[in-house]
Design an enzyme around this catalytic site. Structure first.
Site, PDB file in Angstrom:
ATOM      1  N   HIS A   1      24.889  75.159  48.929  1.00 41.22           N
ATOM      2  CA  HIS A   1      26.242  74.678  48.619  1.00 41.22           C
ATOM      3  C   HIS A   1      27.138  74.895  49.846  1.00 41.22           C
ATOM      4  CE1 HIS A   1      30.343  74.657  46.999  1.00 41.22           C
ATOM      5  NE2 HIS A   1      29.859  73.778  46.143  1.00 41.22           N
TER       6      HIS A   1
ATOM      7  N   GLU B   1      27.986  66.393  49.188  1.00 39.34           N
ATOM      8  CA  GLU B   1      29.352  66.877  49.001  1.00 39.34           C
ATOM      9  C   GLU B   1      30.007  67.050  50.364  1.00 39.34           C
ATOM     10  OE1 GLU B   1      30.010  69.288  45.265  1.00 39.34           O
ATOM     11  OE2 GLU B   1      28.564  70.495  46.349  1.00 39.34           O
TER      12      GLU B   1
HETATM   13  P1  PGA Z   1      35.457  70.254  43.269  1.00 42.15           P
HETATM   14  O1  PGA Z   1      34.163  71.128  43.641  1.00 42.15           O
HETATM   15  O2  PGA Z   1      35.007  69.155  42.317  1.00 42.15           O
HETATM   16  O3  PGA Z   1      36.370  71.224  42.592  1.00 42.15           O
HETATM   17  O4  PGA Z   1      36.015  69.698  44.526  1.00 42.15           O
HETATM   18  C1  PGA Z   1      32.975  70.504  43.985  1.00 42.15           C
HETATM   19  C2  PGA Z   1      31.927  71.511  44.392  1.00 42.15           C
HETATM   20  O5  PGA Z   1      32.208  72.449  45.145  1.00 42.15           O
HETATM   21  O6  PGA Z   1      30.763  71.387  43.972  1.00 42.15           O
END
Ligand code: PGA
Length: 285
Positions: A121, A193
């Site tokens: 992550h 992400e």
């Molecule tokens: P967020 O987080 O939707 O609050 O931006 C996404 C994540 O860190 O997986």
């Protein structure tokens, strides 16, 4: 029909069911990482509520997973039926046992019935400085231990500014999946992400930008594994919310949504899932 055509242009992610026109529908994936939020009791209440609200949705059409904190996992596993909500861990050590103070072993997670482990992550990479090589050791260990690996990748704002997003994502994928045999393909999920899109200060990626990156990610997966690599689900994450879920999920190479803040209450998350599923089918709900 126009939206259907848009969806079916996606050349890679077809699997599973048929829609009313006899065309194949892809399965969708929805998940949330609870980060360092929610106590054991809050996690159990949230999971109970989410399972209840979403239980009428056919799990052949969508997979739902939640990734609570370590301390909540045992109680969480007693709270939800795995076919309704799959449970994941936020991190894991690549060794079964040893002198790794503060780490959690795959055997400990398996003992709790955990099916999925998130690796890499953005906060692990950027706050705790984990390297691509470490993520690779973890991914391989997760898979060899018989669990599913959710490998997270994403470029920083600076890399986007320099137009080196593709280089970063391709490196994270190629190193992260180094020496991963193609027999593990069904157990791999990718979450794209962008670092600049995550959290309270993040801006969501536009649907067009996310689609371009997802297309490139799928092409890289095909490069790594051959054609079968295109079957690996790739989820978009980073400030997904009720407003942008639909335009993201109808993109041909987006197979699911990985949601943070907007998923941490069961009621709006259930609404977001239903909204996205309707958009994906080209129906208004
Ligand atoms: P967020 O987080 O939707 O609050 O931006 C996404 C994540 O860190 O997986």
């Amino acid at each position: 029909m126009k939206m259907m055509l848009n969806i079916y242009c996606g050349c890679f992610a077809m699997r599973g069911m048929q829609d009313w026109e006899g065309d194949e529908m892809k399965k969708l994936y929805f998940g949330s990482n609870l980060k360092m939020y929610k106590t054991i009791r809050e996690t159990a209440e949230y999971l109970g509520e989410l399972a209840k609200r979403t239980k009428d949705i056919d799990r052949n059409e969508m997979e739902l997973f939640i990734i609570p904190s370590y301390t909540s996992l045992a109680e969480a596993a007693k709270t939800v039926e795995p076919h309704l909500v799959k449970l994941g861990a936020q991190n894991m050590c690549w060794e079964e046992k040893g002198q790794f103070t503060g780490e959690i072993s795959p055997l400990m997670l398996k003992e709790l019935g955990i099916e999925l482990v998130m690796v890499g992550h953005s906060e692990r990479r950027h706050v705790f400085h984990e390297s691509d090589e470490e993520e690779n050791r973890k991914v391989r260990c997760v898979l060899e231990q018989g669990m599913k690996a959710l490998l997270c990748i994403g470029e920083t704002a600076k890399e986007k500014e320099y137009s080196t997003s593709a280089e970063t994502l391709r490196t994270q994928l190629k190193v992260g999946l180094y020496k991963v045999s193609e027999k593990w393909i069904p157990d791999i999920r990718i979450a794209y992400e962008p670092v600049w899109s995550i959290g309270v200060n993040g801006t969501p990626a536009s649907a067009g930008y996310a689609q371009r990156m997802h297309r490139m990610i799928k092409q890289t997966l095909i490069e790594v594994f051959g054609e079968a690599g295109g079957k690996i689900p790739v989820l978009y994450g980073g400030s997904v919310n009720l407003q942008n879920a639909e335009e993201l999920i109808v993109q041909p190479d987006i197979d699911g949504l990985f949601v943070g803040r907007a998923a941490w209450d069961a009621e709006p998350f259930d609404r977001l899932i239903r909204r996205a599923m309707c958009a994906h089918r080209g129906r208004s709900c």
